[in-house]
Write an enzyme that holds these catalytic residues in place. Structure first.
Site, short mmCIF file in Angstrom:
data_model
loop_
_atom_site.label_atom_id
_atom_site.label_comp_id
_atom_site.label_asym_id
_atom_site.label_seq_id
_atom_site.Cartn_x
_atom_site.Cartn_y
_atom_site.Cartn_z
N HIS A 171 0.83 -1.20 0.00
CA HIS A 171 0.00 0.00 0.00
C HIS A 171 0.88 1.26 0.00
CE1 HIS A 171 -3.48 -2.50 0.77
NE2 HIS A 171 -4.27 -1.44 0.87
N HIS A 225 1.02 -3.77 9.32
CA HIS A 225 2.40 -3.63 8.85
C HIS A 225 3.29 -3.13 9.98
CE1 HIS A 225 2.71 -4.56 4.62
NE2 HIS A 225 1.60 -3.91 4.37
#
Length: 213
Positions: A133, A182
């Site tokens: 992302h 993440h």
């Protein structure tokens, strides 16, 4: 072109240093501290902030999703073609598609698992490093920002276009850490390599344009 080359080189250097520290395990304490800072110490399943914030962050993180990025690329490429800017269209497609492939290859190469110290606030199954992302949003939005900036005459307008693009990429990356999907260094790596790729493609496009101009 010199600015693009400088940004690409600086970003690539940052990525290299980050990878070195990550491989040696030097980033573990930093990653853990930042992830925990976004959670309620009494209940790690609860993120900090009001109840509506988690929902808003999920909306923001979609700006870096494959679906959203694909729609933006298609719309942007269509507009550029209608405007007769074939070279810009090619640059956009090469930058985004090439960056997406690079992201997948790097994830497999590093094989880092996603965070396991806080519950994830959304489901993710792919590998963690670098953040797709963060990387793909940096590539797309910085490329679009650079293209829009080049179309402006005033420096303030140019800075605004590029600044907004960078801000969107930053917010998307931060959302990944807030959601717990993440490690912070995944996001830092995604920003670094994404910026390096986008600016490298831009520098190459400017060089090609001048050489054949």
């Amino acid at each position: 072109m010199l600015a693009a080359i400088f940004l690409a080189a600086a970003s690539a250097l940052s990525f290299g240093l980050l990878v070195s520290e990550m491989v040696e395990g030097e980033t573990r304490a930093f990653d853990k501290t930042v992830l925990l800072a976004f959670r309620d110490p009494a209940n790690l399943a609860e993120p900090i902030g009001p109840d509506w914030l988690a929902s808003a962050v999920r909306d923001v993180t979609s700006l870096g999703s494959t679906t959203m990025l694909t729609l933006i690329v298609m719309a942007s490429a269509g507009y550029l073609l209608l405007d007769g800017k074939r070279a810009s269209t090619v640059l956009l497609l090469i930058s985004v598609i090439g960056g997406s492939v690079l992201s997948k290859v790097m994830k497999i190469a590093f094989g880092r698992e996603r965070p396991d110290i806080v519950p994830h606030l959304m489901t993710e199954t792919s590998l963690s490093f670098p953040s797709g992302h963060a990387m793909n949003s940096a590539i797309l939005y910085l490329t679009l920002g650079a293209l829009l900036a080049r179309a402006q005459n005033g420096r303030r307008q140019q800075a605004y276009m590029f600044g907004v693009a960078a801000l969107v990429a930053v917010v998307v990356g931060l959302s990944r850490v807030y959601l717990g999907v993440h490690w912070p260094t995944d996001v830092l790596a995604g920003w670094s390599v994404g910026a390096a790729w986008a600016m490298g493609c831009m520098a190459a496009a400017i060089w090609f344009e001048r050489r054949n101009g």
